[in-house]
Motif scaffolding. Structure first.
Motif: not given
Length: 191
Positions: A63-64, A67, A88-89, A92
């Motif tokens: 997830a990081f 982003h 990413t949303h 994440g």
């Protein structure tokens, strides 16, 4: 559960390479890389207390990295047919909510309480991130608010940012719901 340090090392190498690209191309994503490494180190250090397993730890790292791939301009032009911001949303919030579900599953909660609390934690975290991101758009020259704020737009574009915030919250909700379903399936097959 003890998690392997290998995913952390791989994550650091990739984040450092992203950071080098960000620095040499002046994309403004260097601090994001450093902060992500620090957060992943904290997750590693406190993995037992947080009840993280290798799978959720790797998901958080992915997830990081998703982003932070914004350093390559993916928030402007997505490398896939879906907007990068939506990826990413969803990813994440999926990773964070699944980690929260795992943590909460060790508490003495009924199945309904587990689902409801996980839902509220996931949606609350998504709302916090979106408020922070929105403030980053409004106060783009403020270092505190520009970290992890994604694509920074002019203040003249605020109307679009309200719509973007709502769309982001919808994708956050999708990630939360998927995480709860995956968590429940995991619990079902574990029982």
């Amino acid at each position: 559960m003890r998690i392997s340090k290998i995913p952390f090392v791989i994550f650091c190498v990739i984040a450092i390479l992203f950071g080098i690209h960000a620095y040499t191309n002046n994309t403004g994503w260097v601090f994001d890389q450093i902060l992500a490494i620090a957060i992943m180190l904290l997750f590693l250090k406190f993995s037992r207390k947080l009840k993280l397993n290798n799978f959720t730890y790797i998901l958080l790292g992915l997830a990081f990295l998703a982003h932070n791939a914004g350093t390559f301009g993916y928030y402007n032009v997505s490398p896939i047919s879906i907007q990068w911001d939506h990826i990413t949303h969803t990813l994440g919030l999926f990773a964070f909510t699944l980690a929260a579900f795992n943590f909460l599953s060790y508490k003495n909660l009924s199945p309904t309480e587990l689902i409801l609390i996980t839902l509220l934690v996931g949606l609350g975290f998504g709302a916090f991130i979106e408020i922070y991101e929105f403030l980053g758009h409004l106060y783009k020259n403020n270092l505190f608010f520009s970290i992890f704020s994604g694509l920074i737009l002019d203040k003249t574009d605020q109307g679009r940012e309200y719509a973007n915030s709502m769309i982001d919250l919808l994708y956050d909700s999708l990630g939360v719901i998927i995480a709860i379903v995956v968590g429940k399936i995991k619990v079902y097959f574990k029982a």
